[in-house]
Design a protein around this motif. Structure first.
Motif: not given
Length: 123
Positions: A63-70, A72-79, A92-94, A98-105
């Motif tokens: 299971r992935k446990e995300y760091d909110d701050l990291k 947020y900083e990575t997803l600079s797009d407010p939308e 995040v997985a969804s 849907l290719n809205v977010i890149s796994e590599d990013k």
């Protein structure tokens, strides 16, 4: 509220309280039994075994446990961040699927946690 309605409601509240206490006791007992079964399987080096008339299976999940701050900083797009509002692994997985977010990013924004699921079935 009439006296009769109040008495009926009091009985419902009492029953609710009793059941919640019983639920806590059952959950505690289940956790202890689960730990005993996991320990036994670990000692035996088994992920699948039969014990009496029961089949016990351990399933490992990452299971992935995300760091909110990291994140947020990575997803600079407010939308995109507005769709998440906080790091919900399912959302995040969804968005990744849907290719809205890149796994590599976002690879650096989470840590993997291995969780062992316990399945017990009657043979």
């Amino acid at each position: 509220m009439s006296i009769e309605e109040r008495e009926v409601m009091e009985k419902k509240v009492q029953q609710y309280y009793r059941l919640k206490q019983k639920q806590k006791e059952i959950e505690k007992e289940l956790a202890e039994l689960r730990q005993d079964i996991l320990s036994y399987c670990s000692e035996q080096g088994a992920t699948e075994t039969e014990i009496g008339s029961y089949k016990v299976k351990l399933v490992m999940q990452n299971r992935k446990e995300y760091d909110d701050l990291k994140l947020y900083e990575t997803l600079s797009d407010p939308e995109v961040w507005r769709m998440l509002s906080k790091s919900d692994p399912a959302k995040v997985a969804s968005l990744t699927k849907l290719n809205v977010i890149s796994e590599d990013k976002i690879r650096h924004t989470y840590s993997l946690k291995t969780v062992t699921l316990l399945q017990v079935d009657k043979k």
